[in-house]
Design a protein around this motif. Structure first.
Motif, PDB file in Angstrom:
ATOM      1  N   TYR A  57       0.840  -1.213   0.000  1.00  0.00           N
ATOM      2  CA  TYR A  57       0.000   0.000   0.000  1.00  0.00           C
ATOM      3  C   TYR A  57       0.866   1.251   0.000  1.00  0.00           C
ATOM      4  O   TYR A  57       0.606   2.215  -0.723  1.00  0.00           O
ATOM      5  CB  TYR A  57      -0.909  -0.002   1.238  1.00  0.00           C
ATOM      6  CG  TYR A  57      -1.884  -1.143   1.272  1.00  0.00           C
ATOM      7  CD1 TYR A  57      -1.668  -2.249   2.116  1.00  0.00           C
ATOM      8  CD2 TYR A  57      -3.008  -1.146   0.444  1.00  0.00           C
ATOM      9  CE1 TYR A  57      -2.574  -3.300   2.137  1.00  0.00           C
ATOM     10  CE2 TYR A  57      -3.900  -2.200   0.455  1.00  0.00           C
ATOM     11  CZ  TYR A  57      -3.671  -3.278   1.306  1.00  0.00           C
ATOM     12  OH  TYR A  57      -4.544  -4.337   1.317  1.00  0.00           O
ATOM     13  N   PRO A 103      -2.466  -3.791  -4.866  1.00  0.00           N
ATOM     14  CA  PRO A 103      -2.762  -3.849  -3.431  1.00  0.00           C
ATOM     15  C   PRO A 103      -4.195  -4.335  -3.191  1.00  0.00           C
ATOM     16  O   PRO A 103      -5.130  -3.840  -3.828  1.00  0.00           O
ATOM     17  CB  PRO A 103      -2.572  -2.402  -2.961  1.00  0.00           C
ATOM     18  CG  PRO A 103      -2.476  -1.558  -4.172  1.00  0.00           C
ATOM     19  CD  PRO A 103      -2.166  -2.421  -5.337  1.00  0.00           C
ATOM     20  N   GLN A 105      -7.844  -4.929  -1.889  1.00  0.00           N
ATOM     21  CA  GLN A 105      -8.857  -3.987  -1.366  1.00  0.00           C
ATOM     22  C   GLN A 105      -9.817  -4.695  -0.412  1.00  0.00           C
ATOM     23  O   GLN A 105     -10.894  -4.194  -0.104  1.00  0.00           O
ATOM     24  CB  GLN A 105      -9.635  -3.365  -2.550  1.00  0.00           C
ATOM     25  CG  GLN A 105      -8.764  -2.562  -3.513  1.00  0.00           C
ATOM     26  CD  GLN A 105      -7.923  -1.506  -2.811  1.00  0.00           C
ATOM     27  OE1 GLN A 105      -8.395  -0.824  -1.869  1.00  0.00           O
ATOM     28  NE2 GLN A 105      -6.659  -1.386  -3.220  1.00  0.00           N
ATOM     29  N   ARG A 113      -4.203  -1.073   5.618  1.00  0.00           N
ATOM     30  CA  ARG A 113      -4.283  -0.003   4.611  1.00  0.00           C
ATOM     31  C   ARG A 113      -4.229   1.369   5.284  1.00  0.00           C
ATOM     32  O   ARG A 113      -3.517   2.271   4.846  1.00  0.00           O
ATOM     33  CB  ARG A 113      -5.607  -0.145   3.831  1.00  0.00           C
ATOM     34  CG  ARG A 113      -5.422  -0.210   2.347  1.00  0.00           C
ATOM     35  CD  ARG A 113      -6.641  -0.294   1.482  1.00  0.00           C
ATOM     36  NE  ARG A 113      -7.940  -0.324   2.048  1.00  0.00           N
ATOM     37  CZ  ARG A 113      -8.695  -1.444   2.164  1.00  0.00           C
ATOM     38  NH1 ARG A 113      -8.167  -2.605   1.803  1.00  0.00           N
ATOM     39  NH2 ARG A 113      -9.926  -1.400   2.659  1.00  0.00           N
ATOM     40  N   ARG A 117      -1.642   4.396   5.022  1.00  0.00           N
ATOM     41  CA  ARG A 117      -2.136   5.711   4.605  1.00  0.00           C
ATOM     42  C   ARG A 117      -1.650   6.799   5.571  1.00  0.00           C
ATOM     43  O   ARG A 117      -1.243   7.886   5.157  1.00  0.00           O
ATOM     44  CB  ARG A 117      -3.674   5.709   4.562  1.00  0.00           C
ATOM     45  CG  ARG A 117      -4.265   6.689   3.547  1.00  0.00           C
ATOM     46  CD  ARG A 117      -5.775   6.458   3.400  1.00  0.00           C
ATOM     47  NE  ARG A 117      -6.467   7.116   4.503  1.00  0.00           N
ATOM     48  CZ  ARG A 117      -6.759   8.435   4.479  1.00  0.00           C
ATOM     49  NH1 ARG A 117      -6.391   9.160   3.432  1.00  0.00           N
ATOM     50  NH2 ARG A 117      -7.404   9.013   5.473  1.00  0.00           N
TER      51      ARG A 117
END
Lengths: 155, 204, 213
Positions: A57, A103, A105, A113, A117
């Motif tokens: 990610y 990546p 989902q 994730r 982020r």
């Protein structure tokens, strides 16, 4: 042969040494333009202790940002400093890596994730706190920090 | 020069063998004049993000012959667009662009040339030097039922390298193929070559 | 008022690194005078403060060992030198951004060569660096570079070479002619960093074959 293994994401067809050679050919002239020695965008909180699961990610987010924002806005400098060939080598190999990253989902990967982020947002916030041109110059000059981190996933 | 408009070069194509890529085109003919050509390229990044940007080829901006070695320009395994134009003095033709973008993963990989020699009981191999992108996988075995096949990875060609110490009286066979990391492909195996050495066993 | 030209005082301020020993060096032009003194500072990239390097303040030599100060492998560093001559003129110059992982060159490996009658054994010794882990353990090059391996070649009467290679430390060239001199080299290679050491050159002679005497 050697390949990248960012957790579940596997990337073949990129020779890391060729990326290093391309960046080394530009490094001194690019980094000399970055006078802000007291700010590091890709700092430890962004790249250190990244889990395998997070890595796909994070590299996806970083490469997307580099292609869409950093490279795009640094291109005119690459022409000015006559480093277009090395610049093109890096950009096109980043495209290869991006095109092969898938990546996941899936819902159960939500926390991983999110962790990736948050790391990316640390980088992006630091980028936005600088003057636009200075930020692009600094980010492009930190490609060696990115490549050093990518080494950990090159087998 | 009596030439109002210079025609654009035609029939662009790329021949690529063992990661050496050559762009060719039909020459533009103007009697008693020397025509020069300029070659430019765009990787996938340029065509996606800045399609107005073309990069002059390392060796052919300008060049005289109707061909250009673009090997040093193709530095990623992505589709590359290529274009050529002709120039004569102040006259320049329109650009001609390669119909289908070229990707280096389409290169033809041929089995490598090899030279097998003996020095006493030593089996020596010399491989064709194909440049830094190539690795060689050499398979060798003793020609007898159930013999085990050994594999040795040789990083660079061009240097005679000792493969193994042979046993007298038995034939020893070798075949080799190349591997290119940048495109993750290998060539077919070469022809198998065997050698035999006479004489007494070597005390080890 | 014209800015005074002090470029003669200070030139080529840079790091020279081998096996992670990081030495800051600089030059000055002859006309700068022998009594010029130099002071060194360093900082980690991303931090604000410059640190004065103890032992390299107002020195007259043109080098300073910053190994301890630049020992974190994942950090990047800058150093700068300020030169002041007897006339009070001064100049300050900074290095490029320095990373020991990227810049260090690898010295020849340390090797013991053991000739025998029909073979030559080579033992490569670990190469210790000045880098320590948290608990004081000194790191070797093999610890730092996971893909480091050795490549050995032995030249056979100028016509071909024997090659051996791998991550292990013991190698042996077999099938050699007794009582014969051989030349060879050994290099350390780190593929992912495209690093190749300066070759260790050796000359060895196999022992005479006593079995038939």
């Amino acid at each position: 042969g050697q390949e990248f293994q960012f957790g579940p994401c596997q990337v073949e067809g990129v020779v890391l040494q060729e990326l290093w050679e391309a960046f080394q050919a530009m490094k001194d002239i690019v980094q000399a333009q970055d006078n802000i020695t007291s700010v590091q965008l890709l700092r430890k909180e962004v790249l250190q202790n990244v889990s395998e699961a997070e890595s796909c990610y994070l590299i996806h987010a970083l490469l997307e940002f580099y292609l869409n924002t950093v490279f795009k806005n640094y291109h005119h400098k690459a022409v000015e400093f006559r480093i277009l060939k090395s610049f093109s080598t890096l950009a096109n190999n980043f495209i290869v890596i991006m095109s092969k990253l898938q990546p996941s989902q899936e819902k159960e990967m939500f926390s991983v994730r999110e962790s990736a982020r948050r790391r990316f947002l640390l980088f992006q916030r630091a980028f936005k706190q600088l003057d636009r041109e200075a930020a692009v110059t600094k980010a492009f000059g930190e490609v060696d920090i990115l490549l050093t981190w990518m080494e950990n996933f090159y087998q | 020069d009596g030439v109002a408009v210079l025609p654009a070069p035609q029939n662009l194509s790329v021949q690529s063998t063992n990661m050496k890529h050559v762009l060719t085109w039909s020459p533009v003919i103007v009697p008693e004049e020397i025509i020069h050509y300029s070659v430019e390229y765009q990787g996938e990044y340029e065509s996606l993000y800045m399609s107005h940007i073309w990069i002059p080829s390392s060796w052919c901006s300008p060049t005289q012959g109707p061909e250009c070695d673009i090997t040093d320009d193709i530095t990623a395994t992505v589709p590359y667009s290529l274009r050529v134009r002709a120039t004569l003095g102040s006259l320049t033709s329109a650009w001609s662009t390669l119909k289908h973008p070229f990707n280096r993963n389409s290169t033809i990989l041929t089995p490598p040339g090899m030279e097998i020699t003996k020095d006493g009981f030593h089996l020596v191999i010399k491989l064709e030097d194909l440049g830094p992108q190539f690795e060689f996988f050499v398979a060798y075995w003793k020609r007898e039922p159930g013999a085990k096949e050994h594999v040795k990875m040789v990083r660079r060609g061009g240097i005679p390298v000792h493969l193994e110490t042979m046993e007298p009286g038995a034939a020893h066979c070798v075949k080799v193929r190349t591997f290119v990391k940048a495109i993750g492909r290998h060539s077919a195996f070469s022809q198998t070559e065997c050698v035999k050495v006479q004489g007494e066993a070597l005390p080890l | 008022h014209f800015a005074e030209d002090t470029s003669d005082l200070l030139q080529h301020v840079k790091f020279q690194s081998s096996n992670f020993e990081n030495i800051l060096t600089w030059d000055s032009r002859p006309e700068s005078g022998p009594d010029t003194v130099y002071s060194v500072q360093y900082k980690t990239y991303g931090e604000t403060e410059w640190q004065a390097k103890e032992g390299c303040q107002r020195i007259t030599r043109k080098s300073c060992n910053l190994t301890m100060e630049t020992g974190n492998l994942t950090d990047f560093y800058y150093a700068r030198v300020t030169a002041i001559d007897v006339g009070g003129r001064s100049a300050t110059k900074m290095t490029d951004r320095f990373s020991s992982l990227q810049h260090t060159i690898i010295k020849p490996p340390d090797v013991t060569c053991i000739p025998k009658v029909r073979s030559i054994q080579m033992i490569v010794h670990p190469t210790y660096t000045p880098i320590h882990t948290g608990n004081g353990h000194r790191l070797t090059l093999e610890d730092i570079f996971q893909d480091l391996f050795y490549h050995l070649d032995l030249h056979i009467n100028h016509t071909y070479q024997m090659h051996l290679g791998g991550k292990q430390r013991e190698f042996e060239f077999f099938g050699l002619t007794p009582d014969t001199e051989f030349l060879g080299t050994i290099v350390s290679l780190v593929p992912t960093w495209s690093k190749k050491s300066i070759p260790y050159m050796y000359r060895a002679k196999t022992l005479p074959d006593q079995t038939w005497t």
